[in-house]
Design an enzyme around this catalytic site. Structure first.
Site, PDB file in Angstrom:
ATOM      1  N   ASN A 178       0.846  -1.181   0.000  1.00 42.33           N
ATOM      2  CA  ASN A 178       0.000   0.000   0.000  1.00 42.33           C
ATOM      3  C   ASN A 178       0.895   1.250   0.000  1.00 42.33           C
ATOM      4  O   ASN A 178       2.112   1.156  -0.080  1.00 42.33           O
ATOM      5  CB  ASN A 178      -0.954  -0.041   1.208  1.00 42.33           C
ATOM      6  CG  ASN A 178      -2.280   0.602   0.902  1.00 42.33           C
ATOM      7  OD1 ASN A 178      -2.341   1.678   0.307  1.00 42.33           O
ATOM      8  ND2 ASN A 178      -3.363  -0.036   1.313  1.00 42.33           N
TER       9      ASN A 178
ATOM     10  N   THR B 269      10.600  -6.489  16.996  1.00 41.32           N
ATOM     11  CA  THR B 269      12.028  -6.534  17.304  1.00 41.32           C
ATOM     12  C   THR B 269      12.557  -7.963  17.353  1.00 41.32           C
ATOM     13  O   THR B 269      13.769  -8.157  17.411  1.00 41.32           O
ATOM     14  CB  THR B 269      12.316  -5.852  18.652  1.00 41.32           C
ATOM     15  OG1 THR B 269      11.579  -6.524  19.679  1.00 41.32           O
ATOM     16  CG2 THR B 269      11.922  -4.379  18.613  1.00 41.32           C
TER      17      THR B 269
ATOM     18  N   GLY C 213      -0.968  -1.216   9.291  1.00 47.76           N
ATOM     19  CA  GLY C 213      -0.512   0.146   9.037  1.00 47.76           C
ATOM     20  C   GLY C 213       0.467   0.664  10.069  1.00 47.76           C
ATOM     21  O   GLY C 213       0.252   0.537  11.266  1.00 47.76           O
TER      22      GLY C 213
ATOM     23  N   HIS D 253      23.728  -0.378  12.899  1.00 46.37           N
ATOM     24  CA  HIS D 253      25.010   0.306  13.105  1.00 46.37           C
ATOM     25  C   HIS D 253      25.697  -0.240  14.349  1.00 46.37           C
ATOM     26  O   HIS D 253      25.076  -0.898  15.180  1.00 46.37           O
ATOM     27  CB  HIS D 253      24.798   1.814  13.241  1.00 46.37           C
ATOM     28  CG  HIS D 253      24.164   2.431  12.042  1.00 46.37           C
ATOM     29  ND1 HIS D 253      24.871   2.745  10.908  1.00 46.37           N
ATOM     30  CD2 HIS D 253      22.879   2.767  11.782  1.00 46.37           C
ATOM     31  CE1 HIS D 253      24.058   3.257  10.010  1.00 46.37           C
ATOM     32  NE2 HIS D 253      22.835   3.283  10.517  1.00 46.37           N
TER      33      HIS D 253
END
Length: 195
Positions: free
Chosen positions: A83, A163, A140, A113
């Site tokens: 979307n 995560t 969303g 990083h």
């Protein structure tokens, strides 16, 4: 080994590499053309997606605007839908299965990083690939963090920050995302959690 082989094997991304710099320029040029091509010109959009992505079959639909860095590291399965405003930071490989729905503003990141601030001064980046299994629905504004695998048929609720890996047939919501229940094939989903 090419510079990309080194990066995809877990080495640092060398932004000064000509190969990587050229791929970034190429990817950004194709992306600009894709985002400027009207939705009604589906053949042209599919051709551009075929050039931009590592793999993107004609049965997929990528809505504009779409954002990525290189494109070459994104591999999409059949009948997958992006979307509006999907962002994929593809320093590493992103594998998205068949029949996957990505809602507006979904973000998928493979770049990470060093914890060492001195190394970060050089903008050194590493990659952790992301995998999303077949038949997933990503709600969303969800964020998929580096190194995450989402199992087939799972649903990620709107606004979730993923995560850690999510097993197959799971509904995960929240920040950080947690599995709140297992899904049974064919059951009616609660649309208030998603969108």
């Amino acid at each position: 080994m090419s510079d990309w082989d080194k990066v995809l094997a877990g080495g640092p991304l060398n932004s000064q590499s000509k190969e990587i710099a050229d791929d970034r320029i190429r990817g950004q040029a194709l992306l600009a053309r894709l985002n400027a091509t009207p939705a009604g010109e589906s053949d042209a959009r599919q051709r551009l997606c075929g050039e931009l992505f590592g793999h993107c079959p004609p049965s997929c639909w990528i809505s504009s605007p779409f954002i990525c860095e290189f494109g070459r590291n994104i591999h999409v399965g059949e009948q997958t839908f992006f979307n509006f405003n999907v962002t994929i930071l593809d320093v590493g490989e992103v594998h998205i299965g068949k029949h996957v729905l990505l809602a507006p503003n979904v973000q998928i990141y493979t770049a990470t990083h060093s914890m060492d601030h001195l190394e970060r001064r050089n903008w050194t980046a590493y990659n952790k690939p992301v995998r999303i299994g077949d038949d997933c629905w990503i709600g969303g504004g969800a964020i998929i963090c580096p190194g995450v695998t989402i199992g087939p048929r799972s649903i990620i609720g709107a606004g979730a920050v993923v995560t850690r890996d999510i097993p197959a047939d799971s509904l995960a919501v929240g920040n950080p995302a947690k599995v709140i229940r297992k899904l049974n094939p064919g059951e009616i989903r609660d649309p208030d959690l998603l969108s």
